[in-house]
Design a protein around this motif. Structure first.
Motif, PDB file in Angstrom:
ATOM      1  N   ASN A 102       4.425 -10.673  -9.384  1.00 40.77           N
ATOM      2  CA  ASN A 102       3.668  -9.759 -10.237  1.00 40.77           C
ATOM      3  C   ASN A 102       2.636  -8.988  -9.413  1.00 40.77           C
ATOM      4  OD1 ASN A 102       4.400  -9.821 -13.182  1.00 40.77           O
ATOM      5  ND2 ASN A 102       4.366 -12.009 -12.713  1.00 40.77           N
ATOM      6  N   GLY A 103       2.082  -9.639  -8.421  1.00 42.69           N
ATOM      7  CA  GLY A 103       1.158  -8.954  -7.517  1.00 42.69           C
ATOM      8  C   GLY A 103       1.850  -7.852  -6.728  1.00 42.69           C
ATOM      9  N   PHE A 104       3.081  -8.100  -6.311  1.00 43.45           N
ATOM     10  CA  PHE A 104       3.838  -7.062  -5.606  1.00 43.45           C
ATOM     11  C   PHE A 104       4.091  -5.859  -6.508  1.00 43.45           C
ATOM     12  CE2 PHE A 104       5.791 -10.586  -2.838  1.00 43.45           C
ATOM     13  CZ  PHE A 104       4.810 -10.433  -1.871  1.00 43.45           C
ATOM     14  N   LEU A 105       4.390  -6.121  -7.779  1.00 49.39           N
ATOM     15  CA  LEU A 105       4.582  -5.021  -8.725  1.00 49.39           C
ATOM     16  C   LEU A 105       3.296  -4.215  -8.863  1.00 49.39           C
ATOM     17  CD1 LEU A 105       6.671  -6.837 -11.478  1.00 49.39           C
ATOM     18  CD2 LEU A 105       7.503  -5.131  -9.838  1.00 49.39           C
ATOM     19  N   ALA A 106       2.177  -4.895  -9.015  1.00 43.00           N
ATOM     20  CA  ALA A 106       0.882  -4.208  -9.124  1.00 43.00           C
ATOM     21  C   ALA A 106       0.588  -3.404  -7.859  1.00 43.00           C
ATOM     22  CB  ALA A 106      -0.234  -5.216  -9.394  1.00 43.00           C
ATOM     23  N   ALA A 107       0.832  -4.001  -6.708  1.00 48.85           N
ATOM     24  CA  ALA A 107       0.574  -3.306  -5.439  1.00 48.85           C
ATOM     25  C   ALA A 107       1.429  -2.048  -5.317  1.00 48.85           C
ATOM     26  CB  ALA A 107       0.841  -4.250  -4.265  1.00 48.85           C
ATOM     27  N   GLY A 108       2.675  -2.143  -5.734  1.00 48.93           N
ATOM     28  CA  GLY A 108       3.551  -0.977  -5.676  1.00 48.93           C
ATOM     29  C   GLY A 108       3.064   0.139  -6.585  1.00 48.93           C
ATOM     30  N   LEU A 109       2.593  -0.231  -7.768  1.00 47.28           N
ATOM     31  CA  LEU A 109       2.081   0.781  -8.698  1.00 47.28           C
ATOM     32  C   LEU A 109       0.810   1.439  -8.151  1.00 47.28           C
ATOM     33  CD1 LEU A 109       2.749  -1.101 -12.027  1.00 47.28           C
ATOM     34  CD2 LEU A 109       3.939   0.941 -11.199  1.00 47.28           C
ATOM     35  N   VAL A 110      -0.066   0.646  -7.573  1.00 45.69           N
ATOM     36  CA  VAL A 110      -1.281   1.199  -6.968  1.00 45.69           C
ATOM     37  C   VAL A 110      -0.911   2.107  -5.793  1.00 45.69           C
ATOM     38  CG1 VAL A 110      -3.403   0.630  -5.712  1.00 45.69           C
ATOM     39  CG2 VAL A 110      -2.778  -0.655  -7.764  1.00 45.69           C
ATOM     40  N   TRP A 111       0.050   1.687  -5.006  1.00 46.94           N
ATOM     41  CA  TRP A 111       0.524   2.502  -3.883  1.00 46.94           C
ATOM     42  C   TRP A 111       0.991   3.867  -4.392  1.00 46.94           C
ATOM     43  CZ3 TRP A 111       5.966   1.818  -1.483  1.00 46.94           C
ATOM     44  CH2 TRP A 111       6.125   2.665  -0.374  1.00 46.94           C
ATOM     45  N   GLY A 112       1.755   3.847  -5.480  1.00 44.85           N
ATOM     46  CA  GLY A 112       2.206   5.109  -6.056  1.00 44.85           C
ATOM     47  C   GLY A 112       1.045   5.977  -6.515  1.00 44.85           C
ATOM     48  N   LEU A 113       0.035   5.353  -7.100  1.00 50.20           N
ATOM     49  CA  LEU A 113      -1.125   6.106  -7.594  1.00 50.20           C
ATOM     50  C   LEU A 113      -1.942   6.742  -6.472  1.00 50.20           C
ATOM     51  CD1 LEU A 113      -2.429   3.744 -10.411  1.00 50.20           C
ATOM     52  CD2 LEU A 113      -1.504   6.056 -10.716  1.00 50.20           C
ATOM     53  N   ILE A 114      -2.058   6.066  -5.351  1.00 42.35           N
ATOM     54  CA  ILE A 114      -2.926   6.563  -4.280  1.00 42.35           C
ATOM     55  C   ILE A 114      -2.175   7.245  -3.146  1.00 42.35           C
ATOM     56  CG2 ILE A 114      -4.677   4.822  -4.802  1.00 42.35           C
ATOM     57  CD1 ILE A 114      -3.782   3.343  -2.224  1.00 42.35           C
ATOM     58  N   HIS A 115      -0.863   7.317  -3.247  1.00 41.79           N
ATOM     59  CA  HIS A 115      -0.087   7.926  -2.166  1.00 41.79           C
ATOM     60  C   HIS A 115      -0.558   9.360  -1.932  1.00 41.79           C
ATOM     61  CE1 HIS A 115       3.226   9.142   0.360  1.00 41.79           C
ATOM     62  NE2 HIS A 115       3.560   7.861   0.449  1.00 41.79           N
ATOM     63  N   PRO A 116      -0.754   9.737  -0.669  1.00 43.77           N
ATOM     64  CA  PRO A 116      -1.264  11.090  -0.390  1.00 43.77           C
ATOM     65  C   PRO A 116      -0.287  12.211  -0.757  1.00 43.77           C
ATOM     66  CG  PRO A 116      -0.770   9.921   1.661  1.00 43.77           C
ATOM     67  CD  PRO A 116      -0.610   8.941   0.547  1.00 43.77           C
ATOM     68  N   ASN A 117       0.979  11.903  -0.818  1.00 45.93           N
ATOM     69  CA  ASN A 117       1.969  12.895  -1.231  1.00 45.93           C
ATOM     70  C   ASN A 117       2.316  12.628  -2.688  1.00 45.93           C
ATOM     71  OD1 ASN A 117       4.719  13.894  -1.835  1.00 45.93           O
ATOM     72  ND2 ASN A 117       4.680  14.597   0.298  1.00 45.93           N
ATOM     73  N   ALA A 118       1.937  13.535  -3.562  1.00 48.50           N
ATOM     74  CA  ALA A 118       2.106  13.316  -5.010  1.00 48.50           C
ATOM     75  C   ALA A 118       3.560  13.100  -5.397  1.00 48.50           C
ATOM     76  CB  ALA A 118       1.523  14.497  -5.786  1.00 48.50           C
ATOM     77  N   ALA A 119       4.477  13.829  -4.788  1.00 48.58           N
ATOM     78  CA  ALA A 119       5.890  13.686  -5.132  1.00 48.58           C
ATOM     79  C   ALA A 119       6.411  12.304  -4.734  1.00 48.58           C
ATOM     80  CB  ALA A 119       6.716  14.779  -4.458  1.00 48.58           C
ATOM     81  N   THR A 120       6.025  11.850  -3.559  1.00 47.93           N
ATOM     82  CA  THR A 120       6.431  10.513  -3.116  1.00 47.93           C
ATOM     83  C   THR A 120       5.778   9.450  -3.993  1.00 47.93           C
ATOM     84  OG1 THR A 120       6.711  11.301  -0.852  1.00 47.93           O
ATOM     85  CG2 THR A 120       6.478   8.915  -1.160  1.00 47.93           C
ATOM     86  N   GLY A 121       4.498   9.646  -4.322  1.00 47.61           N
ATOM     87  CA  GLY A 121       3.803   8.711  -5.193  1.00 47.61           C
ATOM     88  C   GLY A 121       4.490   8.584  -6.534  1.00 47.61           C
TER      89      GLY A 121
END
Length: 118
Positions: free
Chosen positions: A55-74
């Motif tokens: 569940n922590g990995f899922l949360a980390a992935g979602l946060v990664w998507g939110l903060i990714h510098p490239n919006a399309a990749t995020g």
């Protein structure tokens, strides 16, 4: 902004689940949430900790998507992890506890729909 709010909400929910499963599994709060007795909780503690880590990995992935510098990749990262959450909720809802569909599945579905739509 609304999509990001819901993605963040799903991430926070999975951090909370991580805490319950990894650190609070045998407490009355976690036992009530997961419907386990003290005996079941003690026996399944290592399994729950492992689930919490996922569940922590899922949360980390979602946060990664939110903060990714490239919006399309995020956005792609968010779609992937929200889909993972949704699949896990469907499996858990039909194999373990129906409420998982509402508690985990519905927020993930709303977030996924918003990410795809906006």
């Amino acid at each position: 902004m609304l999509a990001q709010f819901f993605v963040g909400l799903v991430a926070v929910e999975h951090v909370y689940i991580l805490i319950l499963e990894m650190f609070l599994w045998t407490t009355p709060r976690a036992r009530k949430a997961f419907g386990t007795s003290i005996e079941q909780a003690e026996i399944t503690k290592p399994l729950a900790a492992n689930q919490g880590l996922y569940n922590g990995f899922l949360a980390a992935g979602l946060v990664w998507g939110l903060i990714h510098p490239n919006a399309a990749t995020g956005k792609e990262v968010e779609i992937f992890f929200l889909t993972c959450v949704l699949i896990a909720a469907l499996y858990g809802g039909f194999s373990a506890k129906r409420s998982i569909l509402l508690v985990q599945g519905l927020p993930a579905l709303i977030a996924l729909a918003l990410v795809l739509w906006l």
